[in-house]
Design a protein around this motif. Structure first.
Motif, PDB file in Angstrom:
ATOM      1  N   LEU A  33       0.736  -1.060  -0.202  1.00  0.00           N
ATOM      2  CA  LEU A  33      -0.073  -0.311  -0.322  1.00  0.00           C
ATOM      3  C   LEU A  33       0.342   1.280  -0.645  1.00  0.00           C
ATOM      4  O   LEU A  33       1.719   1.250   0.819  1.00  0.00           O
ATOM      5  N   ASP A  34       0.587   1.637  -1.338  1.00  0.00           N
ATOM      6  CA  ASP A  34       1.070   3.534  -1.085  1.00  0.00           C
ATOM      7  C   ASP A  34       2.632   2.945  -1.775  1.00  0.00           C
ATOM      8  O   ASP A  34       3.340   3.516  -1.812  1.00  0.00           O
ATOM      9  N   GLY A  35       2.393   2.066  -2.702  1.00  0.00           N
ATOM     10  CA  GLY A  35       3.175   1.958  -3.438  1.00  0.00           C
ATOM     11  C   GLY A  35       2.733   2.179  -5.068  1.00  0.00           C
ATOM     12  O   GLY A  35       1.910   2.401  -5.233  1.00  0.00           O
ATOM     13  N   ARG A  36       4.320   2.466  -5.706  1.00  0.00           N
ATOM     14  CA  ARG A  36       4.105   2.915  -7.183  1.00  0.00           C
ATOM     15  C   ARG A  36       3.232   1.606  -8.160  1.00  0.00           C
ATOM     16  O   ARG A  36       3.855   0.817  -7.426  1.00  0.00           O
ATOM     17  N   ILE A  37       2.295   1.985  -9.011  1.00  0.00           N
ATOM     18  CA  ILE A  37       1.658   1.375 -10.032  1.00  0.00           C
ATOM     19  C   ILE A  37       2.495  -0.149 -10.852  1.00  0.00           C
ATOM     20  O   ILE A  37       2.643  -1.020 -11.072  1.00  0.00           O
ATOM     21  N   ASP A  47      -3.068  -2.199 -19.030  1.00  0.00           N
ATOM     22  CA  ASP A  47      -4.316  -1.312 -19.849  1.00  0.00           C
ATOM     23  C   ASP A  47      -6.269  -0.907 -19.139  1.00  0.00           C
ATOM     24  O   ASP A  47      -6.500  -0.234 -20.022  1.00  0.00           O
ATOM     25  N   THR A  48      -5.852  -1.139 -17.733  1.00  0.00           N
ATOM     26  CA  THR A  48      -7.208  -1.092 -17.179  1.00  0.00           C
ATOM     27  C   THR A  48      -6.879   0.242 -16.211  1.00  0.00           C
ATOM     28  O   THR A  48      -7.959  -0.272 -15.409  1.00  0.00           O
ATOM     29  N   VAL A  49      -5.912   0.641 -16.368  1.00  0.00           N
ATOM     30  CA  VAL A  49      -5.486   1.695 -15.122  1.00  0.00           C
ATOM     31  C   VAL A  49      -6.344   3.114 -15.404  1.00  0.00           C
ATOM     32  O   VAL A  49      -6.647   3.613 -16.758  1.00  0.00           O
ATOM     33  N   LEU A  50      -7.322   3.259 -14.260  1.00  0.00           N
ATOM     34  CA  LEU A  50      -7.972   4.650 -14.553  1.00  0.00           C
ATOM     35  C   LEU A  50      -7.990   5.214 -13.267  1.00  0.00           C
ATOM     36  O   LEU A  50      -7.909   4.703 -11.952  1.00  0.00           O
ATOM     37  N   PRO A  51      -7.790   6.675 -13.840  1.00  0.00           N
ATOM     38  CA  PRO A  51      -7.492   7.664 -12.534  1.00  0.00           C
ATOM     39  C   PRO A  51      -9.524   7.518 -11.194  1.00  0.00           C
ATOM     40  O   PRO A  51     -10.344   7.024 -11.821  1.00  0.00           O
ATOM     41  N   THR A  52      -9.364   7.345 -10.079  1.00  0.00           N
ATOM     42  CA  THR A  52     -10.498   7.485  -9.324  1.00  0.00           C
ATOM     43  C   THR A  52     -11.145   9.098  -9.474  1.00  0.00           C
ATOM     44  O   THR A  52     -10.449   9.108  -8.972  1.00  0.00           O
ATOM     45  N   ARG A  53     -12.625   9.109  -9.273  1.00  0.00           N
ATOM     46  CA  ARG A  53     -12.592  10.728  -9.960  1.00  0.00           C
ATOM     47  C   ARG A  53     -12.822  11.210  -8.415  1.00  0.00           C
ATOM     48  O   ARG A  53     -12.919  10.608  -7.103  1.00  0.00           O
ATOM     49  N   SER A  57      -5.380  11.117  -7.344  1.00  0.00           N
ATOM     50  CA  SER A  57      -3.896  10.642  -7.543  1.00  0.00           C
ATOM     51  C   SER A  57      -3.579   9.024  -7.437  1.00  0.00           C
ATOM     52  O   SER A  57      -2.455   7.649  -7.526  1.00  0.00           O
ATOM     53  N   LEU A  58      -5.013   8.344  -6.629  1.00  0.00           N
ATOM     54  CA  LEU A  58      -5.454   7.104  -6.962  1.00  0.00           C
ATOM     55  C   LEU A  58      -5.496   6.512  -7.950  1.00  0.00           C
ATOM     56  O   LEU A  58      -6.672   7.216  -8.761  1.00  0.00           O
ATOM     57  N   LYS A  59      -5.804   4.953  -8.309  1.00  0.00           N
ATOM     58  CA  LYS A  59      -6.266   4.454  -9.456  1.00  0.00           C
ATOM     59  C   LYS A  59      -6.510   3.121  -9.300  1.00  0.00           C
ATOM     60  O   LYS A  59      -6.551   2.836  -7.994  1.00  0.00           O
ATOM     61  N   ASP A  60      -7.291   3.042 -10.283  1.00  0.00           N
ATOM     62  CA  ASP A  60      -8.223   1.239 -10.489  1.00  0.00           C
ATOM     63  C   ASP A  60      -7.408   0.408 -11.463  1.00  0.00           C
ATOM     64  O   ASP A  60      -8.063   1.106 -12.581  1.00  0.00           O
ATOM     65  N   VAL A  61      -7.366  -0.199 -10.583  1.00  0.00           N
ATOM     66  CA  VAL A  61      -6.652  -1.561 -11.867  1.00  0.00           C
ATOM     67  C   VAL A  61      -7.221  -2.862 -12.312  1.00  0.00           C
ATOM     68  O   VAL A  61      -7.580  -2.745 -10.483  1.00  0.00           O
ATOM     69  N   VAL A  62      -7.931  -3.659 -12.480  1.00  0.00           N
ATOM     70  CA  VAL A  62      -8.040  -5.264 -12.267  1.00  0.00           C
ATOM     71  C   VAL A  62      -6.416  -6.240 -12.205  1.00  0.00           C
ATOM     72  O   VAL A  62      -5.211  -5.531 -13.132  1.00  0.00           O
TER      73      VAL A  62
END
Length: 71
Positions: A33-37, A47-53, A57-62
């Protein structure tokens, strides 16, 4: 005597949970946690990286499927 007992119980009720509080986890399922993706490119589908609304700075990824856990 009863008054001191009630004061003691009040103090334990207010401060007791803070004394035995556990530390927050720093790692979850192999992801720090708090690491870089970018450090987990082999464990996620990039290819599924999406920024959180509202929290860009938070990313949503599968997470990528792991071969050892497949049935």
């Amino acid at each position: 005597m009863k008054k001191y007992f009630l004061y003691g119980m009040l103090v334990l009720t207010l401060y007791g949970p803070n004394i035995v509080q556990a530390d927050a986890p720093h790692e979850l399922a192999g992801f720090v946690l708090d690491g870089r993706i970018n450090e987990f490119k082999d464990q996620v589908e990039m290819d599924t990286v999406l920024p959180t609304r509202y929290l860009e700075s938070l990313k949503d990824v599968v997470a990528a499927p792991n071969a050892q856990f497949q049935l």
